[in-house]
Design a protein around this motif. Structure first.
Motif, PDB file in Angstrom:
ATOM      1  N   PHE A   1      48.960  46.128  40.628  1.00 53.03           N
ATOM      2  CA  PHE A   1      49.824  44.942  40.713  1.00 53.03           C
ATOM      3  C   PHE A   1      49.683  44.323  42.105  1.00 53.03           C
ATOM      4  O   PHE A   1      49.201  45.006  43.032  1.00 53.03           O
ATOM      5  CB  PHE A   1      51.282  45.344  40.432  1.00 53.03           C
ATOM      6  N   PRO A   2      50.113  43.068  42.280  1.00 51.71           N
ATOM      7  CA  PRO A   2      50.514  42.065  41.270  1.00 51.71           C
ATOM      8  C   PRO A   2      49.371  41.798  40.281  1.00 51.71           C
ATOM      9  O   PRO A   2      48.210  42.073  40.575  1.00 51.71           O
ATOM     10  CB  PRO A   2      50.823  40.831  42.106  1.00 51.71           C
ATOM     11  N   LYS A   3      49.693  41.250  39.129  1.00 56.53           N
ATOM     12  CA  LYS A   3      48.713  41.076  38.064  1.00 56.53           C
ATOM     13  C   LYS A   3      47.505  40.253  38.497  1.00 56.53           C
ATOM     14  O   LYS A   3      46.375  40.552  38.118  1.00 56.53           O
ATOM     15  CB  LYS A   3      49.371  40.433  36.850  1.00 56.53           C
ATOM     16  N   SER A   4      47.766  39.232  39.290  1.00 54.44           N
ATOM     17  CA  SER A   4      46.662  38.356  39.699  1.00 54.44           C
ATOM     18  C   SER A   4      45.776  38.994  40.765  1.00 54.44           C
ATOM     19  O   SER A   4      44.548  38.962  40.676  1.00 54.44           O
ATOM     20  CB  SER A   4      47.214  37.023  40.213  1.00 54.44           C
ATOM     21  N   GLU A   5      46.394  39.606  41.782  1.00 56.66           N
ATOM     22  CA  GLU A   5      45.618  40.178  42.884  1.00 56.66           C
ATOM     23  C   GLU A   5      45.179  41.618  42.635  1.00 56.66           C
ATOM     24  O   GLU A   5      44.149  42.069  43.133  1.00 56.66           O
ATOM     25  CB  GLU A   5      46.417  40.120  44.188  1.00 56.66           C
ATOM     26  N   LYS A   6      45.991  42.392  41.888  1.00 59.94           N
ATOM     27  CA  LYS A   6      45.710  43.800  41.614  1.00 59.94           C
ATOM     28  C   LYS A   6      45.426  44.574  42.905  1.00 59.94           C
ATOM     29  O   LYS A   6      44.362  45.175  43.076  1.00 59.94           O
ATOM     30  CB  LYS A   6      44.536  43.935  40.642  1.00 59.94           C
ATOM     31  N   VAL A   7      46.405  44.576  43.777  1.00 60.21           N
ATOM     32  CA  VAL A   7      46.252  45.215  45.088  1.00 60.21           C
ATOM     33  C   VAL A   7      46.675  46.678  45.083  1.00 60.21           C
ATOM     34  O   VAL A   7      45.973  47.552  45.602  1.00 60.21           O
ATOM     35  CB  VAL A   7      47.084  44.468  46.154  1.00 60.21           C
ATOM     36  N   PHE A   8      47.823  46.965  44.493  1.00 60.04           N
ATOM     37  CA  PHE A   8      48.406  48.300  44.574  1.00 60.04           C
ATOM     38  C   PHE A   8      48.449  49.002  43.216  1.00 60.04           C
ATOM     39  O   PHE A   8      48.697  48.370  42.181  1.00 60.04           O
ATOM     40  CB  PHE A   8      49.827  48.226  45.140  1.00 60.04           C
TER      41      PHE A   8
END
Length: 336
Positions: free
Chosen positions: A313-320
């Motif tokens: 998440f976040p869905k757009s960035e997929k960071v964590f």
């Protein structure tokens, strides 16, 4: 115990128990003479039972600072703040032969970021038997305190339980898991034990360790980490003072075990320790470490496959990672 020591010990018990009266006079003289000659020998083994049975002594409870530091550096990933704070806190406390109060740590962050793991490391480097030590105690809110209707009973039981265990060993460690699910106000029942008291009713709690594990405050920690990422700043630039005030405030105002707690208003929690959400690279490190711990050769390709299979998440960035490293021990087998 080897046969020679067992024979000597039995003879000593025989002499001391008065049973020599049933032996012939000459035999009694020999036995007493042998006992006198062996007194010095037995004295050197007066603590022999302490080496076979766990007890509240340095042979079983002794802090290994070097080993603890090495494990934090090599096995805990993505938690530069937590590693530094916890090492300093535990080392300073265990070096003090006369601490003014118990050590109280409150570990906060999203699921799977290392809170339970760090607790186990602390136990492993203080107690010879680690988490299996009879002086390490774990309470889980939903298991031990499930019913609101039993709130007053839980308070009394918790006080008696803490007092009994510290009476048994002043170097006891208590881990309260799922503090975010504990009934608010319950933990305040042990508030007197965490303060600056020489003793309470003849019991000193100053050498005990209390660790609270909670997801409460995880949102504020994650938001700070996300803000740094969006600003193009490295996560290692995040400092404790960037998180501590917001974290303690968030926890205090939450509907959790530490919500509106006197432990916070009375400053009895020594450190609020933030655990940052983990990124893809940290999950890979976790998988590699897990494989090594299981005696397998760490495989980068396998680690990458496991990490890619998780949700981010976040869905757009997929960071964590949504689950951090929590599920990797059950997942990596599918890729070997």
């Amino acid at each position: 115990m080897n046969p020679e020591k067992r024979h000597v010990l039995l003879l000593w018990m025989l002499v001391c128990s008065g049973m020599t009266e049933a032996i012939e006079p000459i035999s009694t003289s020999i036995a007493v003479g042998m006992a006198a000659a062996l007194t010095g020998f037995l004295a050197s083994y007066q603590n022999i039972f302490y080496y076979f049975n766990e007890c509240c002594r340095p042979e079983w409870i002794s802090f290994n600072k070097t080993g603890f530091e090495v494990d934090l550096e090599s096995k805990l990933f993505g938690q530069h703040i937590a590693s530094r704070v916890i090492l300093k806190a535990v080392n300073g406390f265990m070096r003090d032969d006369n601490p003014k109060k118990p050590l109280v740590l409150s570990l906060h962050g999203p699921s799977g970021t290392g809170k339970n793991f760090v607790s186990k490391l602390i136990a492993a480097h203080i107690y010879k038997k680690g988490m299996d030590s009879s002086y390490v105690h774990v309470l889980t809110s939903e298991l031990h305190f499930p019913l609101q209707s039993q709130f007053e009973t839980y308070k009394t039981q918790l006080q008696q339980w803490i007092k009994g265990n510290v009476t048994n060993c002043e170097r006891s460690m208590f881990i309260f898991d799922e503090m975010d699910k504990m009934h608010p106000g319950l933990i305040d029942s042990i508030k007197p034990y965490l303060g600056y008291h020489n003793n309470l009713d003849g019991v000193s709690y100053r050498k005990a360790i209390f660790i609270f594990l909670s997801n409460a405050g995880g949102k504020s920690i994650t938001q700070t980490a996300l803000d740094f990422w969006k600003a193009g700043r490295d996560r290692e630039e995040i400092k404790l003072n960037d998180l501590e005030t917001g974290l303690s405030s968030s926890v205090f105002n939450s509907n959790s075990g530490l919500g509106h707690s006197g432990l916070i208003t009375k400053n009895l929690v020594d450190f609020f320790v933030p655990f940052l959400p983990l990124e893809y690279r940290h999950v890979v490190q976790c998988v590699m470490a897990e494989m090594k711990a299981k005696g397998l050769h760490p495989d980068q390709k396998v680690a990458d496959k496991v990490a890619k299979d998780l949700l981010y998440f976040p869905k757009s960035e997929k960071v964590f990672s949504v689950s951090g490293c929590k599920t990797i021990c059950t997942r990596y087998h599918n890729y070997i």
